[in-house]
Design a protein around this motif. Structure first.
Motif: not given
Lengths: 393, 393
Positions: B228, B230-234, B361-363
């Motif tokens: 995850t 690629g999920a910048p706001h975690l 950001y990639f999968d």
């Protein structure tokens, strides 16, 4: 899915059912959830993306809610970390972000039309931090035939009674806050910089315990001190503490977004008699309030027990002495539902959780000693176990 | 007054003048400021009290703005820590707080009437987090004869050019973020818990340097990792890092509410060629963007320089690559004015400050390497000095 949610899907479904029951009873077809805590509560979505507009759409006839957010938050974050399937995650393009020409809620209105909700009764969280006046105007413009009604706090009132698993998470948060409060009191020494004490507190809050890691609390450590210690929401500066300073410490342990707050007051050096006296009265009043808590009692009755103690000693307090709390995101760990204050007729039920914080704020000093508690089957239990007193260094 | 403000009164007066000039040119008599950063910018008010409704009233004919807030925040916090005199601090009683029967903006409407503003042109910050739909409705109901207009971002556009003193505070914040990023990279080891790394980062951010203490950043450390990333706001979890994990770190040093953000990416163990390649392209593109910055150039021209590098290698990025930033409060350190993206014609001027963060950001992974910069007289300078690369542990 790399699920990061702390609950089983069944718990989310049970929450959805309660929300839909509430919607039905109020004639609401569609609920737009913009409070990040409510979004997390229903979908398991947990990211610091609420600084851009995002929404969860709950409809009566769909088992799953639909997440609508920014592409970078949706395609990986929402898809991989929630229980929603791909058809329930929608995104807007990045040029909607902080752009005066177009607004994310224009896009949301379009999605609602696609979903066949253009003429429905749609409830919005009118006073939630992240539902701005522009969100409201944009939605009204985009859906001229919809009936838009106020669904503020609808989900919050479902959240007020915690499940056993939620209580477990809050008790873990309580272990964390016990440790951090100990750290805070130990760190408060003449000559320490306020920021160094705050750094130690943060380190302890986020490290958590060996078993349970700390999450970021929804409010930063509040550390008003000295002649502004009566201003409860001040944070910290670079200044050094000196002997004779009173410091109010309000912090919360947080674990997987669930909070256990606690306030204590420290005197660096021998306190004035006035401070000692206010602290003693505060503890007596807090004890009286806690002793009143049990199912069937109202919030205002709990406050009255405190008020009577105060009156006996010739004091008054202007503000409420507590509020419901649990799961949350900045800027508040309170749930904005029940308050411990005159006029609040909310009847206590088992597994409601409150922060009782009867802070005494004066022009030249403040004293705050609090407890987070759970309503039990026949009384109350505090979440943490920490000496309920003024600390003198 | 126990003034906690970092600026002289003259600087606040100069800011007020710019805001009033902007109001005049737009035909605005009264501006209601609800964004906490704008309130701090104009009044010096700095407390975590924005979780309840509060407002600063700016009128053309008064040198000082008027603070309206909750009693416990006004009587000691606002009175003792700002440059406002007692006649410019007003408060509402505690029963207005989170009460469905009455709303703080009912009270605000009453104060505006008392001030003779009941029939004036009143601007509100329509899309600021803390100006909810209910604030707007309550105000319209309470002031039926006023003309209420949109003053969103009016103060933010004044904030976009920093004073020398503001730049100084941001450079202090940059010293803090250099130290904290070093701590983050050192802490990222196989077997470390994510929360322990976050705790170390926090400790470093809040302690600051020996000269400059750290303030709380407006966004918590963002630490997406693994599949995850690629999920910048975690944020972070209790999980332990393992070899082969990619971690994006986005943090900001903060000093007296002024930020200097920075992102870097770490590979725990040898990274895939794909990750290395994306990191190299990101650095090349970031350098190209920074080399384009100078007064007279537009925001979209800066983005175009980045985009050309990407295109050369067959990549695209959907989202903006940066935004103006500086003074702020949660949930965002961005100012919501200029963005580095196509279509943004804002012309760069000396002492504008941006965070250029061209995150890829990639999968299955993400790479983020950023710089906070200041526009100088003839180019740009980064606020911090830290290796601009992928870090491999």
């Amino acid at each position: 899915m790399a699920l990061l949610m702390p609950f089983e899907k069944e718990e989310y479904l049970a929450r959805m059912k309660k929300v839909k029951d509430s919607m039905s009873s109020r004639g609401i077809d569609v609920l737009l959830v913009t409070d990040p805590a409510n979004m997390c509560y229903l979908a398991g979505y947990n990211a610091w993306s609420f600084y851009v507009h995002q929404v969860l759409v709950v409809t009566l006839d769909d088992e799953q809610p639909t997440f609508i957010g920014r592409y970078m938050d949706a395609f990986c974050g929402a898809l991989k970390t929630t229980w929603l399937d791909a058809s329930h995650v929608r995104w807007y393009s990045d040029d909607y972000v902080q752009n005066t020409e177009k607004h994310p809620f224009d896009f949301v209105a379009g999605v609602l039309k696609d979903m066949g909700a253009g003429k429905k009764t749609i409830a919005v969280e009118m006073d939630s931090y992240y539902f701005t006046a522009t969100c409201y105007e944009s939605l009204k413009n985009g859906l001229p035939e919809a009936k838009i009604v106020n669904g503020n706090l609808l989900v919050n009132w479902v959240r007020i009674i915690k499940s056993p698993k939620e209580i477990e998470l809050m008790k873990r948060a309580a272990k964390i806050v016990e440790k951090a409060m100990q750290t805070a009191i130990e760190s408060l020494e003449p000559g320490s910089r306020q920021c160094d004490v705050a750094a130690n507190i943060y380190n302890s809050l986020i490290k958590g315990t060996d078993e349970f890691g700390g999450d970021y609390p929804s409010i930063v450590p509040l550390l008003p001190s000295g002649d502004t210690s009566g201003a409860p929401h001040l944070t910290w500066t670079d200044e050094r503490y000196s002997t004779g300073t009173i410091v109010m410490i309000e912090i919360a342990g947080c674990h997987q977004r669930y909070h256990s707050p606690m306030a204590r007051t420290v005197s660096i050096g021998k306190p004035d008699d006035k401070v000692k006296r206010v602290a003693e009265i505060t503890v007596e009043g807090l004890n009286a309030a806690l002793n009143t808590v049990k199912p069937g009692v109202t919030c205002e009755e709990v406050e009255l027990a405190w008020r009577k103690v105060l009156k006996k000693y010739g004091f008054e307090k202007e503000s409420r002495i507590g509020y419901s709390m649990g799961l949350n995101y900045p800027p508040d760990w309170g749930e904005h539902t029940a308050s411990l204050r005159p006029g609040d007729k909310t009847v206590l039920q088992p597994n409601m959780t409150f922060h009782c914080i009867p802070g005494m704020y004066f022009d030249d000093f403040g004293v705050s000693i609090s407890e987070a508690f759970r309503v039990t089957e026949n009384g109350c239990e505090t979440l943490a176990n920490f000496p309920r007193q003024l600390f003198i260094k």
